[in-house]
Design an enzyme around this catalytic site. Structure first.
Site, PDB file in Angstrom:
ATOM      1  N   ASP A   1       0.828  -1.204   0.000  1.00  0.00           N
ATOM      2  CA  ASP A   1       0.000   0.000   0.000  1.00  0.00           C
ATOM      3  C   ASP A   1       0.864   1.257   0.000  1.00  0.00           C
ATOM      4  OD1 ASP A   1      -2.385   1.412  -0.015  1.00  0.00           O
ATOM      5  OD2 ASP A   1      -3.216   0.354   1.704  1.00  0.00           O
TER       6      ASP A   1
ATOM      7  N   ASP B   1     -10.526   1.486  -3.253  1.00  0.00           N
ATOM      8  CA  ASP B   1     -10.938   1.162  -1.882  1.00  0.00           C
ATOM      9  C   ASP B   1     -12.450   1.043  -1.766  1.00  0.00           C
ATOM     10  OD1 ASP B   1      -8.434   0.967  -0.793  1.00  0.00           O
ATOM     11  OD2 ASP B   1      -8.386   3.006   0.009  1.00  0.00           O
TER      12      ASP B   1
END
Length: 702
Positions: A437, A502
């Site tokens: 990430d 997301d």
């Protein structure tokens, strides 16, 4: 001096006589004899009121030659000299389809080498070398420029934000310039380095289309311009902050690669060139395992017994990979602390990760883990020990984002520390997958010499990924950056999957994934079935809508399996089984999109390469003015074939409770149709509720 590159339906004719090469033709395939005449066929008249020479749109157009637009090269020596170069041809090679040509500016002591090839997509790279024996060259910009024909009258670009990535927008392309710039330090959610140009109102299966993508994971700009003399061009390159790149004598700079595609028959076919460029890497030929990500099930609450129960439930559903998300390391009990401390926390995993990994592996699943190596929390052991490792600017209060700073991977000690920590993590544990990430943008980040540090940070990231891959070649890595903030072909050379967003809201995902599909294939596109109520939007959707939306990607689940009802478990198991049934088709076939049937209904799917089979999704995004939808026409199938067409039923799938008394005849019994009839008449769709989807299977009968 002309070189003709050809592949499939595309020709690229390159003129070397202009110094830096000029593309004289990029489009529909032509013969070698026509290619030989291209300069004579395309030489323009000299209009009154202009210079006596018509400066070409070379790969690096030159102000010094009279080019009226933005030059491809911007830079100078310290005294301001050598600011407008003019290059002449030196030499070239053309071996195994790869053209390499070098041009020189003797006065400015600069060399530009261009490398071009055409396989699936046109690939272009540039290199500039400072040939001065004594003086630095301050490089402000080196872009790759592509000419477009006059019929390219419409642009499609992409914008977005966190949880709403890759939304297309169209503009008329008849005058002036359009520019998109990115300074976030990653590929970005907002300005994607991707642009398509086409004939007016080009569609998925109609119109001539040209597309270009900058394969780069840092700052960039994309320019599309119609010059005052009527010529059109695209210009793509890395964006530098002031003073970011300075070439010492003998130093060189290599541009990111530009990948360019052409189609005479619409956007869908143009996308295949990008897809096949990704698929040329053998890493993407193996089946993509269905995964469970724990984030929306447990967040930071890493209770070991609960995690084991989640693993048990996942295995029972047919899930093949268990991914432990944020919260396993250091003092990381929330998002304010611990980034940089990549050791297993004894607070939440007192016996380490091995017992959980052994349990997961014993169930027949791979184990994956979340990391964010490019970041550091000020509240971390790493930052307290080495505050100088942060990518900040001395003398200024650093700008925080998500309670964190960027870690300067271009700092040798910081790089070595992170490499060592990740290498130890992967060496000491049976880990098959890493979710990598990157959750904040760069802001005011200076490197070791005080200049802006994004360029060096991006290269250091690539080196880190390359080294980890060399040490652990069987570990797959996902590129995640607050969702879809780092999706590009260069990062895909080092990773095996991108996290598309997301947002798992199926309504949003229909548009996000459609945008992503214009330049990446389904098997690298992370797509998860989330819970009934979306974590990011609060909307609630039926299981069928969520499942059908997620099937067309690298399937995952992001849902608390322990809170599900028996019916939900049964439905999820059925959806996973259906995905596995069609996984080879979905991940090797040609992704297809269809022009919207009306203002609310969208369709896409995958055709088998030999067109023997297809799976199609139709989604109703909202209520339409028409009570009954139009027929869905399916072009591009095998012309001589007939197809058996059936609805694929998912438990609790939308459409099972129709709003009309009579659905189309094929809805329950199936139907057989010719490819010609499917392309011209189409398949009548059923009445559908808003925010629902259906799945259709086609298979040849002859």
């Amino acid at each position: 001096m002309l070189v003709h590159l050809a592949d499939g339906h595309t020709s690229v004719v390159v003129d070397l006589s202009t110094g830096v090469p000029t593309i004289r033709h990029w489009g529909t395939r032509i013969t070698d004899s026509d290619a030989d005449q291209i300069v004579f066929a395309t030489t323009r008249a000299i209009a009154n009121g202009t210079l006596d020479d018509d400066a070409p749109i070379s790969l690096v157009p030159e102000h010094g030659s009279g080019f009226p637009g933005r030059p491809g090269l911007a830079g100078h020596r310290r005294r301001g000299t050598d600011w407008a170069s003019r290059f002449t041809y030196r030499d070239h090679t053309f071996v195994d389809g790869v053209l390499t040509s070098t041009a020189v500016d003797i006065v400015a002591a600069l060399e530009v080498t261009a490398t071009l090839s055409l396989r699936h997509a046109l690939s272009i790279r540039l290199r500039i070398t400072n040939a001065s024996p004594s003086e630095r060259y301050l490089l402000d910009r080196l872009d790759i420029t592509l000419p477009l024909p006059a019929q390219a009258a419409e642009l499609m670009q992409f914008t977005g934000r966190w949880t709403r990535e890759l939304h297309p927008y169209r503009t008329v392309f008849d005058r002036g310039a359009r520019i998109a710039e990115n300074r976030t330090g990653r590929t970005s959610h907002e300005n994607i380095p991707l642009v398509f140009a086409g004939t007016t109102s080009f569609g998925e299966w109609s119109g001539e289309v040209w597309g270009a993508h900058l394969a780069w994971s840092g700052n960039h700009h994309v320019l599309a311009e119609v010059l005052p003399d009527g010529r059109r061009l695209l210009q793509l390159g890395e964006l530098f902050h002031a003073g970011e790149l300075s070439l010492a004598p003998g130093d060189r700079y290599d541009t990111p690669e530009v990948l360019a595609v052409h189609s005479p028959a619409g956007l869908t076919e143009a996308s295949w060139g990008f897809h096949r460029s990704v698929r040329a890497d053998e890493r993407f030929t193996s089946p993509r395992p269905v995964l469970l990500n724990t984030w929306e099930a447990v967040y930071f609450d890493h209770d070991n017994e609960r995690l084991r129960q989640l693993a048990d439930a996942a295995a029972a559903l047919g899930i093949e990979r268990f991914v432990l998300d944020d919260g396993w390391f250091g003092s990381r009990r929330d998002d304010t602390t611990g980034l940089g401390d990549w050791w297993v926390s004894p607070d939440v995993h007192p016996n380490g990760l091995a017992p959980l990994i052994d349990h997961v592996r014993g169930l027949g699943m791979d184990f994956g883990i979340w990391v964010e190596p490019e970041m550091v929390n000020p509240d971390s052991d790493l930052f307290r020990a080495h505050p100088d490792w942060a990518l900040t600017t001395p003398g200024y209060e650093p700008v925080l984002g998500r309670h964190q700073l960027v870690l300067n991977l271009a700092h040798p000690d910081a790089y070595a520390h992170i490499l060592g920590a990740l290498d130890a993590l992967l060496s000491d544990h049976d880990i098959a997958f890493v979710k990598w990430d990157m959750n904040r943008a760069h802001a005011h980040g200076s490197g070791a010499r005080g200049a802006a540090g994004t360029h060096e940070q991006t290269l250091a990231l690539y080196r880190l990924l390359d080294e980890l891959h060399a040490r652990h070649p069987d570990v797959e890595i996902e590129s995640c950056s607050s969702g879809g903030g780092r999706i590009d072909h260069e990062i895909l050379r080092r990773t095996d999957r991108v996290w598309t967003s997301d947002c798992n809201d199926a309504l949003e995902r229909q548009t996000i994934q459609r945008g992503a599909s214009t330049f990446i294939p389904p098997e690298v596109m992370g797509a998860h079935i989330g819970p009934t109520r979306s974590h990011t939007t609060g909307r609630q959707h039926s299981f069928g809508f969520r499942a059908i939306t997620a099937l067309f990607g690298h399937l995952g689940v992001e849902w608390d399996l322990l809170s599900m009802t028996d019916r939900e478990r049964s439905s999820l198991a059925a959806a996973i089984s259906i995905h596995k049934r069609f996984r080879t088709l979905l991940h090797t076939g040609d992704a297809v999109r269809f022009d919207p049937l009306d203002e609310t209904t969208v369709a896409h799917g995958v055709y088998a390469p030999d067109r023997s089979e297809a799976v199609i999704s139709v989604a109703c995004m909202a209520t339409a003015m028409s009570l009954v939808p139009a027929a869905l026409r399916l072009p591009g199938l095998r012309a001589d074939a007939r197809y058996r067409i059936e609805r694929i039923s998912l438990a609790a799938a939308p459409g099972r409770d129709p709003r009309s008394k009579l659905q189309p005849g094929w809805w329950t019994e199936g139907i057989e149709m010719s490819a010609e009839m499917l392309a011209t008449v189409g398949l009548q769709l059923p009445v559908m509720n808003p925010e629902s989807a259906l799945l259709i299977h086609l298979a040849t009968t002859i």
